[in-house]
Design a protein around this motif. Structure first.
Motif, PDB file in Angstrom:
ATOM      1  N   ASP A   1      -1.860   8.052  17.440  1.00 20.73           N
ATOM      2  CA  ASP A   1      -0.410   7.903  17.408  1.00 20.73           C
ATOM      3  C   ASP A   1       0.119   8.851  18.482  1.00 20.73           C
ATOM      4  O   ASP A   1       0.031  10.071  18.346  1.00 20.73           O
ATOM      5  CB  ASP A   1       0.144   8.278  16.036  1.00 20.73           C
ATOM      6  CG  ASP A   1       1.647   8.082  15.934  1.00 20.73           C
ATOM      7  OD1 ASP A   1       2.323   8.063  16.985  1.00 20.73           O
ATOM      8  OD2 ASP A   1       2.138   7.974  14.804  1.00 20.73           O
TER       9      ASP A   1
ATOM     10  N   THR B   1       3.130  11.460  17.401  1.00 17.32           N
ATOM     11  CA  THR B   1       2.796  12.626  16.582  1.00 17.32           C
ATOM     12  C   THR B   1       1.512  13.313  17.036  1.00 17.32           C
ATOM     13  O   THR B   1       1.159  14.354  16.501  1.00 17.32           O
ATOM     14  CB  THR B   1       2.630  12.211  15.112  1.00 17.32           C
ATOM     15  OG1 THR B   1       1.530  11.298  15.015  1.00 17.32           O
ATOM     16  CG2 THR B   1       3.894  11.586  14.576  1.00 17.32           C
TER      17      THR B   1
ATOM     18  N   GLY C   1       0.259   2.495  11.571  1.00 21.53           N
ATOM     19  CA  GLY C   1       1.585   2.492  12.176  1.00 21.53           C
ATOM     20  C   GLY C   1       2.157   1.097  12.141  1.00 21.53           C
ATOM     21  O   GLY C   1       2.236   0.467  11.096  1.00 21.53           O
ATOM     22  N   ALA C   2       2.533   0.594  13.305  1.00 22.29           N
ATOM     23  CA  ALA C   2       3.080  -0.755  13.400  1.00 22.29           C
ATOM     24  C   ALA C   2       2.020  -1.783  13.788  1.00 22.29           C
ATOM     25  O   ALA C   2       2.342  -2.925  14.079  1.00 22.29           O
ATOM     26  CB  ALA C   2       4.209  -0.779  14.431  1.00 22.29           C
TER      27      ALA C   2
ATOM     28  N   GLU D   1       1.182  -6.675  16.108  1.00 24.34           N
ATOM     29  CA  GLU D   1       2.209  -5.641  16.058  1.00 24.34           C
ATOM     30  C   GLU D   1       3.345  -6.128  15.172  1.00 24.34           C
ATOM     31  O   GLU D   1       3.808  -7.259  15.305  1.00 24.34           O
ATOM     32  CB  GLU D   1       2.738  -5.343  17.459  1.00 24.34           C
ATOM     33  CG  GLU D   1       3.845  -4.318  17.470  1.00 24.34           C
ATOM     34  CD  GLU D   1       4.452  -4.123  18.847  1.00 24.34           C
ATOM     35  OE1 GLU D   1       5.109  -3.098  19.043  1.00 24.34           O
ATOM     36  OE2 GLU D   1       4.290  -5.002  19.719  1.00 24.34           O
TER      37      GLU D   1
ATOM     38  N   PHE E   1       0.706   3.429  20.164  1.00 26.37           N
ATOM     39  CA  PHE E   1      -0.590   3.540  19.500  1.00 26.37           C
ATOM     40  C   PHE E   1      -1.724   3.085  20.410  1.00 26.37           C
ATOM     41  O   PHE E   1      -1.572   2.149  21.184  1.00 26.37           O
ATOM     42  CB  PHE E   1      -0.618   2.671  18.233  1.00 26.37           C
ATOM     43  CG  PHE E   1       0.506   2.940  17.285  1.00 26.37           C
ATOM     44  CD1 PHE E   1       0.496   4.066  16.485  1.00 26.37           C
ATOM     45  CD2 PHE E   1       1.572   2.067  17.188  1.00 26.37           C
ATOM     46  CE1 PHE E   1       1.542   4.324  15.612  1.00 26.37           C
ATOM     47  CE2 PHE E   1       2.617   2.309  16.309  1.00 26.37           C
ATOM     48  CZ  PHE E   1       2.597   3.448  15.523  1.00 26.37           C
TER      49      PHE E   1
END
Length: 170
Positions: free
Chosen positions: A45, A48, A65-66, A93, A123
């Motif tokens: 990621d 972060t 995530g996505a 996604e 990502f």
């Protein structure tokens, strides 16, 4: 005349046999690939700076995530062979409106993560390994129990964790 024809046939047979032996020596033997039941991925990621490692059973979808990651096959080679771990993966996604968009479909290679890794603005996802072979080389003692030890595997000696250790001086 018959002996000359027989000699020609014998010479041709010897030449063909020699060519077959040369061809067999020139082409290295390829080991069978091992089909595995689980693909292991690493993901980053970028916002972060968090990296994650996750296992995904074949034909199952895991969300990071996505991104939704779905491996279809995962192949590896026996340990005595040169490593080659590949997986056919589909990555979707989840967009802001809730719709899913396919952003990657193809083969990933664990030994070359830069080739065909998913590079997304937020990502990154890449294959690291395959686990849980579907078929094993050694015969198991109980074929119904996948965790049973192989029948021909030597028994591991049990060690006493409280036994004193020997010191080796160099």
């Amino acid at each position: 005349m018959a002996s000359i024809t027989a000699a020609r046939h014998a010479r041709r047979a010897m030449i063909m046999a020699a060519a077959g032996v040369t061809l067999a020596v020139a082409v290295p033997a390829q080991a069978d690939r091992i089909e595995n039941g689980v693909a292991i991925f690493s993901a980053l990621d970028k916002v972060t700076a968090r990296t994650s490692k996750f296992e995904v059973p074949l034909n199952t979808t895991v969300q990071f995530g996505a991104l939704k990651v779905t491996p279809r096959v995962c192949y590896s080679r026996p340990p005595e062979e040169q490593p080659k771990t590949t997986s056919f993966v589909e990555v979707d996604e989840i967009q802001l409106d809730g719709q899913e968009k396919r952003i990657f479909t193809g083969w990933m290679f664990a030994e070359s993560p830069g080739i065909n890794a998913v590079e997304h603005p937020v990502f990154d996802v890449w294959l690291t390994a395959c686990e849980k072979p579907k078929g094993t080389i050694a015969q198991r003692a109980n074929p119904d129990d996948p965790n049973a030890p192989a029948a021909d595997a030597p028994a591991m000696p049990e060690e006493d964790p409280f036994a004193p250790r020997r010191r080796v001086r160099r």
